[in-house]
Design an enzyme around this catalytic site. Structure first.
Site, PDB file in Angstrom:
ATOM      1  N   HIS A 144     -40.927  43.551 -16.031  1.00  0.00           N
ATOM      2  CA  HIS A 144     -42.338  43.549 -16.525  1.00  0.00           C
ATOM      3  C   HIS A 144     -42.741  45.293 -16.832  1.00  0.00           C
ATOM      4  O   HIS A 144     -43.527  45.531 -17.502  1.00  0.00           O
ATOM      5  CB  HIS A 144     -43.149  43.170 -15.755  1.00  0.00           C
ATOM      6  CG  HIS A 144     -43.314  41.411 -15.970  1.00  0.00           C
ATOM      7  ND1 HIS A 144     -43.112  40.715 -16.886  1.00  0.00           N
ATOM      8  CD2 HIS A 144     -43.170  40.754 -14.851  1.00  0.00           C
ATOM      9  CE1 HIS A 144     -42.986  39.455 -16.573  1.00  0.00           C
ATOM     10  NE2 HIS A 144     -42.986  39.485 -15.216  1.00  0.00           N
ATOM     11  N   GLU A 171     -41.690  36.475 -19.458  1.00  0.00           N
ATOM     12  CA  GLU A 171     -41.281  36.125 -18.045  1.00  0.00           C
ATOM     13  C   GLU A 171     -39.561  35.931 -18.413  1.00  0.00           C
ATOM     14  O   GLU A 171     -38.787  36.334 -17.488  1.00  0.00           O
ATOM     15  CB  GLU A 171     -41.769  34.617 -17.489  1.00  0.00           C
ATOM     16  CG  GLU A 171     -43.100  34.863 -17.254  1.00  0.00           C
ATOM     17  CD  GLU A 171     -43.425  35.883 -16.232  1.00  0.00           C
ATOM     18  OE1 GLU A 171     -42.475  35.986 -15.627  1.00  0.00           O
ATOM     19  OE2 GLU A 171     -44.576  36.320 -16.167  1.00  0.00           O
ATOM     20  N   HIS A 204     -37.030  42.152 -11.423  1.00  0.00           N
ATOM     21  CA  HIS A 204     -37.966  41.300 -12.440  1.00  0.00           C
ATOM     22  C   HIS A 204     -39.363  42.003 -12.486  1.00  0.00           C
ATOM     23  O   HIS A 204     -39.746  42.468 -13.712  1.00  0.00           O
ATOM     24  CB  HIS A 204     -38.048  39.769 -11.853  1.00  0.00           C
ATOM     25  CG  HIS A 204     -39.101  39.001 -12.677  1.00  0.00           C
ATOM     26  ND1 HIS A 204     -38.765  38.036 -13.658  1.00  0.00           N
ATOM     27  CD2 HIS A 204     -40.349  39.095 -12.807  1.00  0.00           C
ATOM     28  CE1 HIS A 204     -39.783  37.398 -14.024  1.00  0.00           C
ATOM     29  NE2 HIS A 204     -41.043  38.252 -13.891  1.00  0.00           N
ATOM     30  N   GLU A 205     -39.960  42.127 -11.383  1.00  0.00           N
ATOM     31  CA  GLU A 205     -41.298  42.855 -11.312  1.00  0.00           C
ATOM     32  C   GLU A 205     -41.143  44.405 -11.927  1.00  0.00           C
ATOM     33  O   GLU A 205     -41.861  44.825 -12.759  1.00  0.00           O
ATOM     34  CB  GLU A 205     -42.016  42.743 -10.131  1.00  0.00           C
ATOM     35  CG  GLU A 205     -42.151  41.260  -9.676  1.00  0.00           C
ATOM     36  CD  GLU A 205     -43.425  40.391 -10.522  1.00  0.00           C
ATOM     37  OE1 GLU A 205     -43.766  41.058 -11.461  1.00  0.00           O
ATOM     38  OE2 GLU A 205     -43.101  39.308 -10.267  1.00  0.00           O
TER      39      GLU A 205
END
Length: 730
Positions: free
Chosen positions: A455, A508, A450-451
């Site tokens: 992103h 997100e 996810h990070e």
């Protein structure tokens, strides 16, 4: 009885965020660096009280004085002697812990107000009998008069954060609505002023013309000498028939403390990158300059693999109802070398993994800027709440061309997301043991993907003011239409300024989808020492956790206003909707009756359908999210994301009814007790507290031992100066 949604239960989880081992291994110079940086963070964290609600500073001061005069145990004895039951006094402790933990009287995760879980007259009686009241009766009565009503009030507008009739916010004066926010954003973009460190106040001048004050956060006021960067901006402008006056000096006395401690931190910096970073931060907070904060962030990115990691400033825009203004936060953490080694391997694989994402190469950044990715044990996290992972800085121009850093907060993950079987809702019995076993490892994988690749992926197409583009207008094809792309960002526009109210949650959601999409990769799973059946179980639990989170997300939706109040949970609900729409029995959601005879629900995921049905559904959705983001297609993005965010009572799911069930069976989010650092001679010691409400209160009572009264005076003066902007909302 107050609706349970608006109180913190007496048995709320409170846990110590233990960092003793990591701190013990630091050198003396590193301990001093961490100490002064932590002090800067804690002083800055008080700003959040002023960013949350008009009454938050007074509530904080009232409770601080109450517990500074009497320790929680001593006050407990008094409470019992004045007729409070043990449960009622526990409710006082939990409420105070909630105020300190959230830096205000709205939950940091969900933006919902919480009120004391005992009768108002009982709390007032305790305050009147307290040592603090005996010592300063007039001041304590004055504080109660300022915040007593609002502390307990659950008027519809005060139940959640929001603009105008949708809630309370102190990022805007009480008379501002969405149109004011939109106009202000247009003005800010026209002058190339970032909204991150601003608030907006609207008034009428003597001639009845609308005037807006855009106030920057800084130590210096508008009349103080201005550096060359800000000089042209600190003045009045005429814009679309209104006056915009750009001023500065918001939160000045608190930022002064931040700057003092950053100056002290500089003496103990490990290298020139850290020194320059701190110099830029000092200039940023002194002058009110986001440009200086960007320079500090560039130095921070270049500071690869520090032992003590940190970041500080006006960072996340989740709680601004418009999605542009940053809440103050600061953290200091120590690197966990073993877990960081796994993340370093993930970084090494990143360029290859980016090729697997479901969009054409032109939609990816021109070069992958290899970031730091570390697992950290949090020493200090000041602000309204503690995340599990962070990908920063949030400045689009830096992220696109210079890079970013990822951090996973290891000690937060290990205690913050642990689940007991008897509190595990909405899952089939046969899933529960597997879920408890693999939730932690699956979440580590998801946070990592996810990070770093969520992103950290994707390109924004930008045409600069001089006309140059970072893409080939004659060659880049929109994969959704098969035609040349038709839209892009103009110079000065950012992701947040364009997509505003949906930007945080949309992003997100995109990052969560990347995690779901890439978690099948065997090389990724191997990095986390997962192979064979274990790896298959982790994939299953990662997906199951996501669909369950989508259901739990309904807690953070307000039917009365049709608004979501938590970006991540809205994102997970959207993903649940996407997977339900995929059909073929992939996800099943049933209304049931629990063993207690009350409404319940059951969510199941067909393990055999994840790869053939679930992954293609996420692939299609993720590609659409990225294309709309890259091309600045706000209308398309709003239509797509708003459609999947809609909560209705239509069958078969009947989500509005399910929301009642979710609220009935919800488990309160844990609160974290953090340590203090203390100077002793020429070294620093760590002071930890028990993982209870009383322990959390003690940690705050001891955090500002030397200057508590002065800080409280500053908070009340700052609050008083702007109180008239919200007087009509009270």
């Amino acid at each position: 009885m107050v609706d349970s949604q608006y109180v913190l239960p007496n048995d709320v989880g409170l846990v110590l965020l233990d960092c003793s081992e990591a701190f013990r291994l630091l050198l003396r110079s590193e301990r001093l660096y961490a100490h002064y940086l932590s002090r800067a963070c804690w002083y800055g964290g008080l700003i959040v009280l002023l960013q949350t609600s008009p009454e938050s500073p007074a509530i904080y001061v009232l409770l601080s004085r109450l517990f500074r005069a009497q320790d929680p145990d001593q006050l407990g004895e008094l409470a019992r002697s004045t007729g409070l039951t043990d449960q009622e006094y526990q409710a006082v402790l939990v409420y105070a812990a909630g105020i300190f933990s959230n830096m205000g009287n709205y939950k940091s995760f969900g933006d919902t107000k919480f009120v004391p879980n005992l009768p108002k007259d009982k709390l007032q009686q305790l305050i009147w009998q307290s040592q603090a009241f005996q010592e300063q009766p007039e001041e304590m009565k004055s504080l109660w008069d300022r915040c007593g009503e609002l502390m307990f009030s659950l008027d519809p507008q005060q139940r959640q954060l929001g603009l105008r009739e949708k809630g309370i916010t102190t990022y805007f004066s009480g008379n501002c609505c969405l149109e004011d926010a939109q106009l202000a954003q247009k003005f800010l973009d026209s002058q190339n002023i970032s909204a991150y460190n601003t608030r907006l106040f609207k008034e009428k001048d003597k001639a009845g013309q609308t005037c807006y004050e855009v106030r920057l956060a800084s130590v210096l006021g508008t009349d103080a000498p201005v550096d060359h960067e800000l000089a042209p901006k600190l003045r009045s402008f005429e814009f679309e028939g209104c006056t915009f006056r750009v001023t500065r000096g918001d939160y000045a006395p608190l930022l002064e403390r931040v700057v003092e401690n950053l100056q002290r931190t500089k003496t103990h910096a490990a290298n020139t990158n850290q020194e320059h970073m701190l110099e830029h931060y000092i200039r940023s907070f002194t002058q009110g300059s986001i440009a200086a904060h960007k320079e500090g962030s560039r130095c921070w990115i270049r500071d690869k693999g520090p032992i003590v990691e940190s970041y500080i400033g006006f960072i996340e825009s989740y709680r601004d109802p418009y999605g542009s203004r940053g809440e103050f936060e600061g953290f200091v953490a120590v690197v966990n070398k073993a877990m960081s080694a796994k993340f370093a391997q993930l970084v090494e694989s990143a360029e290859q993994l980016l090729l697997e994402l479901p969009w054409p190469r032109a939609f990816e950044k021109d070069t992958f800027l290899t970031p730091d990715f570390t697992s950290l044990d949090v020493l200090t996290f000041a602000g309204s709440g503690i995340p599990a992972g962070i990908n920063i800085p949030n400045y689009d121009d830096i992220r696109q061309t210079e890079g970013f850093k990822n951090v996973s907060l290891g000690n937060m993950l290990s205690v913050g997301y642990a689940t007991q079987k008897d509190k595990l809702t909405f899952l089939a019995e046969e899933d529960k043991d597997l879920y408890i076993k693999w939730k932690g490892p699956s979440f580590e994988v998801q946070v990592g993907l996810h990070e770093l690749l969520g992103h950290g992926s994707g390109k924004l197409f930008v045409q600069e003011e001089k006309g140059t583009c970072n893409f080939d207008r004659e060659a880049v094809i929109n994969p959704e239409t098969g035609e040349l792309i038709q839209s892009w960002y103009q110079g000065g526009e950012t992701w947040d300024s364009k997509f505003s109210t949906i930007a945080s949650s949309y992003e997100e959601c995109r990052a969560e989808c990347v995690g779901l999409y890439l978690c099948f990769n065997k090389d990724v799973l191997r990095i986390f020492e997962l192979e064979g059946e274990d790896a298959e179980d982790v994939i299953y639990i990662n997906w199951l956790n996501m669909v369950r989170a989508g259901l739990l997300g309904l807690e953070f939706y307000t039917p009365e206003t049709g608004t979501w109040h938590q970006a991540h949970m809205q994102a997970r609900f959207v993903i649940l909707r996407v997977l339900l729409e995929a059909g073929e029995g992939l996800v099943s959601l049933q209304h049931t009756t629990g063993a207690d005879g009350k409404p319940d629900a059951l969510i199941t995921l067909d393990r055999s359908k994840i790869l053939p049905v679930g992954k293609p559904a996420i692939e299609r959705f993720l590609r659409r999210l990225q294309v709309l983001k890259s091309t600045a297609d706000v209308a398309g993005g709003r239509a797509l994301y708003g459609g999947f965010s809609a909560v209705t009572d239509e069958g078969p799911e009947r989500f509005l009814s399910l929301r009642d069930t979710v609220l009935l069976r919800k488990e309160a989010r844990k609160m974290f007790v953090q340590a203090n650092t203390r100077l002793e001679g020429e070294d620093v010691t760590l002071v930890q507290y028990e993982g209870t409400a009383a322990g959390l209160i003690r940690s705050f009572s001891e955090r500002f031992r030397e200057d508590a009264e002065l800080l409280e005076r500053h908070l009340l003066e700052l609050s008083d100066a702007d109180a008239h902007f919200w007087a009509s909302q009270g």
